[in-house]
Write a protein that holds these residues in place. Structure first.
Motif, short mmCIF file in Angstrom:
data_model
loop_
_atom_site.label_atom_id
_atom_site.label_comp_id
_atom_site.label_asym_id
_atom_site.label_seq_id
_atom_site.Cartn_x
_atom_site.Cartn_y
_atom_site.Cartn_z
N GLU A 215 0.83 -1.22 0.00
CA GLU A 215 0.00 0.00 0.00
C GLU A 215 0.86 1.26 0.00
O GLU A 215 0.44 2.32 -0.47
CB GLU A 215 -0.94 0.00 1.21
N ALA A 216 2.09 1.16 0.52
CA ALA A 216 2.99 2.31 0.53
C ALA A 216 3.78 2.43 -0.77
O ALA A 216 4.67 3.26 -0.89
CB ALA A 216 3.94 2.22 1.72
N GLY A 217 3.48 1.54 -1.75
CA GLY A 217 4.07 1.66 -3.07
C GLY A 217 5.28 0.79 -3.34
O GLY A 217 5.89 0.88 -4.41
N TYR A 218 5.64 -0.08 -2.40
CA TYR A 218 6.76 -0.99 -2.65
C TYR A 218 6.30 -2.14 -3.53
O TYR A 218 5.13 -2.53 -3.50
CB TYR A 218 7.33 -1.51 -1.32
N GLN A 219 7.22 -2.70 -4.32
CA GLN A 219 6.85 -3.79 -5.22
C GLN A 219 6.46 -5.04 -4.42
O GLN A 219 7.16 -5.41 -3.47
CB GLN A 219 8.04 -4.15 -6.13
N PRO A 220 5.37 -5.70 -4.83
CA PRO A 220 4.90 -6.88 -4.09
C PRO A 220 5.98 -7.97 -3.97
O PRO A 220 6.05 -8.65 -2.94
CB PRO A 220 3.73 -7.39 -4.93
N GLU A 221 6.82 -8.10 -5.01
CA GLU A 221 7.88 -9.13 -4.95
C GLU A 221 8.86 -8.83 -3.82
O GLU A 221 9.31 -9.73 -3.11
CB GLU A 221 8.64 -9.21 -6.30
N ILE A 222 9.22 -7.54 -3.71
CA ILE A 222 10.14 -7.14 -2.64
C ILE A 222 9.48 -7.39 -1.29
O ILE A 222 10.10 -7.92 -0.36
CB ILE A 222 10.51 -5.64 -2.78
N ALA A 223 8.21 -7.01 -1.20
CA ALA A 223 7.47 -7.18 0.06
C ALA A 223 7.44 -8.66 0.45
O ALA A 223 7.64 -9.02 1.62
CB ALA A 223 6.05 -6.62 -0.07
N TYR A 224 7.22 -9.52 -0.54
CA TYR A 224 7.17 -10.97 -0.25
C TYR A 224 8.49 -11.45 0.35
O TYR A 224 8.50 -12.16 1.36
CB TYR A 224 6.86 -11.75 -1.55
N PHE A 225 9.61 -11.04 -0.28
CA PHE A 225 10.91 -11.47 0.25
C PHE A 225 11.10 -10.99 1.69
O PHE A 225 11.55 -11.74 2.56
CB PHE A 225 12.06 -10.94 -0.63
#
Ligand code: NDP
Ligand code: MG
Ligand code: MG
Length: 336
Positions: A215-225
């Protein structure tokens, strides 16, 4: 400290000369049955026809209906899904037990919440491995074991505790240690652990962290890691050596942030809600909700499963895991 029992504490096999029926051949069933057999016990399987029955036959067991296995056996271990145990016990097991037989479980749910009310002339005990069945079997074949809890609910013959310890010994758990408990403690603490921390707490902590980043604009892939993939490393470190060990292995920046933000997140009101969850377990309202929902065709269960299944983290995660074949090398066979 709780007393821990080892192989040397089990001087005689109370299961010797007894016929054992393992009812159910799923995660726990296949492991208990094979480990006990490898230790020289006389084990048959009680199961409906289907994939588990075929697997048990392939593994070289004599397979009977639940009713026939219960009739033939002196000791009946019920390793069916918790929600079906009540009806199966009433219809197929109880009518086939005799005075002096033993009835056993790997989780205290149905006895503690009185879905099953065993006749007074039966021994009733529990041996609950602290791990899924595939691990109970795998560690045993490697010469090690998964620890277990054991408990006696009813001792009609004077033998119930010896039977429980012999069972824990037979599945290998005394190689690493078993601890005595009672049905109430095992049931309530097991439900609390899975709800508040292991499953409910962890899955929803991860999802909230993932959503916050995305929601803060970070890429979902990065968030997953950051919030899911790396969790395994942290958990492995805690599992091996506790929290201090984990913190020592991480950077000082990470450790500093742990102290600053962990206490901000898990505030006393979180513990207050944990107590509410524990209260619902202790007063039986969780068990009633689960059992009533089963009687109602699991409508609430399936609706919740449907709602939670499609989370974005699952779609992102599936793609990323395909890029990392090594994460599946030690994958758990969930059909076990
Ligand atoms: P599973 O779901 O893995 O296995 C259930 C078994 O019961 C399967 O063999 C299934 O056969 C059979 N079964 C299902 N419905 C029926 C039916 N109507 N009649 C006859 N057989 C049926 O269960 P678990 O091994 O996970 O759980 C068993 C017990 O162990 C539970 O009390 C659980 O709480 C406890 N436990 C589980 C742990 C775990 O990590 N899994 C850990 C510690 C305790 P089919 O193939 O025909 O469906
Ligand atoms: Mg459980
Ligand atoms: Mg990092």
């Amino acid at each position: 400290m709780a007393k821990v029992y080892y192989e040397k504490d089990v001087t005689a096999n109370a299961l010797e000369g007894k016929k054992i029926a393992v009812v159910g051949y799923g995660s726990q069933g296949h492991a208990h049955a094979q480990n006990l057999r490898d230790n020289g016990n006389d084990v048959i399987i009680g199961i409906r026809e289907g994939s588990s029955a075929n697997r048990a036959r392939n593994d070289g067991f004599e397979v009977y209906s639940v009713a026939d296995a219960s009739k033939l056996a002196d000791v009946v271990m019920v390793l069916l899904p918790d929600e079906i145990q009540k009806d199966t016990y009433a219809n197929e097991i109880a009518p086939n037990l005799e005075a002096g037989n033993a009835l056993a479980f790997a989780h205290g749910f149905n006895i503690h919440f009185q879905n099953i009310k065993p006749a007074a002339e039966l021994d009733v005990f529990m041996v609950a491995p602290k791990g899924p069945g595939h691990l109970v079997r795998r560690e045993f074949t490697k010469g090690s074991a998964v620890p277990s809890l054991f408990a006696v609910y009813q001792d009609a013959t004077g033998n119930a505790r010896d039977l429980a310890l012999s069972w824990a010994n037979g599945i290998g758990s005394t190689r690493v240690g078993v601890i005595e408990t009672d049905f109430r403690e095992e049931t309530e603490s097991d439900l609390f652990g899975e709800q508040a921390v292991l499953m409910g707490g962890t899955t929803h902590l991860i999802q909230a962290g993932f959503e916050t980043l995305v929601e803060a604009g970070y890429q979902p892939e990065i968030a997953y890691f950051e919030v899911m993939h790396e969790l395994k490393l942290i958990v492995d470190l805690m599992y091996e050596g506790g929290m201090d060990h984990m913190r020592k292995s991480c950077s000082n920046t990470a450790e500093f942030g742990d102290y600053v933000s962990g206490t901000r997140l898990i505030t006393p009101d979180v513990k207050g809600r944990m107590k509410d969850i524990l209260n619902d377990i202790q007063d039986g309202s969780f068990a009633k909700r689960f059992t009533d929902d089963y009687d109602n065709g699991f409508k609430e269960f399936y609706a919740m499963r449907e709602k939670e299944q499609g989370h974005q983290i699952e779609q992102v995660g599936a793609k990323l895991r395909d890029m990392m074949p090594f994460v599946k090398e030690n994958a758990v066979d969930t059909n076990n």
